[in-house]
Design an enzyme around this catalytic site. Structure first.
Site, PDB file in Angstrom:
ATOM      1  N   HIS A   1      11.679 -22.841  -1.625  1.00  0.00           N
ATOM      2  CA  HIS A   1      10.550 -23.585  -1.081  1.00  0.00           C
ATOM      3  C   HIS A   1      10.748 -23.829   0.415  1.00  0.00           C
ATOM      4  O   HIS A   1      11.807 -24.267   0.841  1.00  0.00           O
ATOM      5  CB  HIS A   1      10.403 -24.906  -1.833  1.00  0.00           C
TER       6      HIS A   1
ATOM      7  N   ASP B   1       3.670  -6.766  13.258  1.00  0.00           N
ATOM      8  CA  ASP B   1       3.213  -5.477  13.771  1.00  0.00           C
ATOM      9  C   ASP B   1       4.420  -4.735  14.351  1.00  0.00           C
ATOM     10  O   ASP B   1       5.536  -5.263  14.363  1.00  0.00           O
ATOM     11  CB  ASP B   1       2.083  -5.658  14.786  1.00  0.00           C
TER      12      ASP B   1
ATOM     13  N   HIS C   1       1.547 -17.570  20.576  1.00  0.00           N
ATOM     14  CA  HIS C   1       2.317 -16.366  20.250  1.00  0.00           C
ATOM     15  C   HIS C   1       3.800 -16.586  20.557  1.00  0.00           C
ATOM     16  O   HIS C   1       4.665 -16.121  19.810  1.00  0.00           O
ATOM     17  CB  HIS C   1       1.772 -15.163  21.025  1.00  0.00           C
TER      18      HIS C   1
ATOM     19  N   TYR D   1      -1.647  -8.924  18.098  1.00  0.00           N
ATOM     20  CA  TYR D   1      -1.348 -10.175  17.407  1.00  0.00           C
ATOM     21  C   TYR D   1      -1.454 -10.075  15.891  1.00  0.00           C
ATOM     22  O   TYR D   1      -1.806 -11.046  15.218  1.00  0.00           O
ATOM     23  CB  TYR D   1      -2.222 -11.315  17.951  1.00  0.00           C
ATOM     24  N   ALA D   2      -1.120  -8.933  15.337  1.00  0.00           N
ATOM     25  CA  ALA D   2      -1.137  -8.738  13.886  1.00  0.00           C
ATOM     26  C   ALA D   2       0.222  -9.150  13.322  1.00  0.00           C
ATOM     27  O   ALA D   2       1.035  -8.326  12.890  1.00  0.00           O
ATOM     28  CB  ALA D   2      -1.466  -7.293  13.540  1.00  0.00           C
ATOM     29  N   ASN D   3       0.464 -10.459  13.357  1.00  0.00           N
ATOM     30  CA  ASN D   3       1.712 -11.047  12.870  1.00  0.00           C
ATOM     31  C   ASN D   3       1.364 -12.322  12.123  1.00  0.00           C
ATOM     32  O   ASN D   3       0.419 -13.022  12.480  1.00  0.00           O
ATOM     33  CB  ASN D   3       2.633 -11.411  14.043  1.00  0.00           C
TER      34      ASN D   3
END
EC number: 5.4.99.62
Length: 128
Positions: free
Chosen positions: A20, A28, A95, A117-119
């Site tokens: 947890h 990316d 970011h 920004y594909a994270n």
């Protein structure tokens, strides 16, 4: 052989170690990977596998109680932002903060994604 869930043995083995509030990053191909964090690199060419494909596969086998994305996504990748907000209730961080969070991740899965920004940082939930 496994019939359901994550077939990649490295990812499946790492996910089994999550507790947890542990953090998982799906990244990316440009996100810097801290040397001390375990990384499973799935990339094999620009765009492959895509961020969305990997995210969907992970979410089939991973209980995420929260998610964090870079606030810059809204200006530079609004279509992905919409998709992520529809799928998860994402919180925004800068970011730079997301990159700092990756240092505390238990696992980073690197995709071949090459859009801005594909994270995402996924925080592990519990299944009960």
């Amino acid at each position: 052989m496994k019939k359901h869930g994550m077939l990649n043995r490295d990812i499946a083995s790492q996910l089994a170690k999550f507790g947890h509030t542990d953090w998982l990053v799906i990244a990316d191909c440009g996100l810097p990977i801290p040397e001390h964090v375990t990384c499973v690199d799935l990339s094999y060419r620009i765009g492959e596998p895509s961020f969305e494909t990997v995210l969907e596969a992970v979410l089939e086998d991973f209980e995420a109680e929260s998610a964090f994305i870079a606030q810059e996504i809204n200006m530079h990748n609004p279509q992905l932002e919409t998709t992520l907000q529809e799928r998860l209730d994402c919180r925004y961080v800068s970011h730079e903060e997301l990159k700092m969070m990756s240092h505390s991740a238990k696992l980073i899965i690197r995709t071949g994604e090459a859009s801005p920004y594909a994270n995402i940082v996924l925080q592990s939930g519990v299944i009960f």
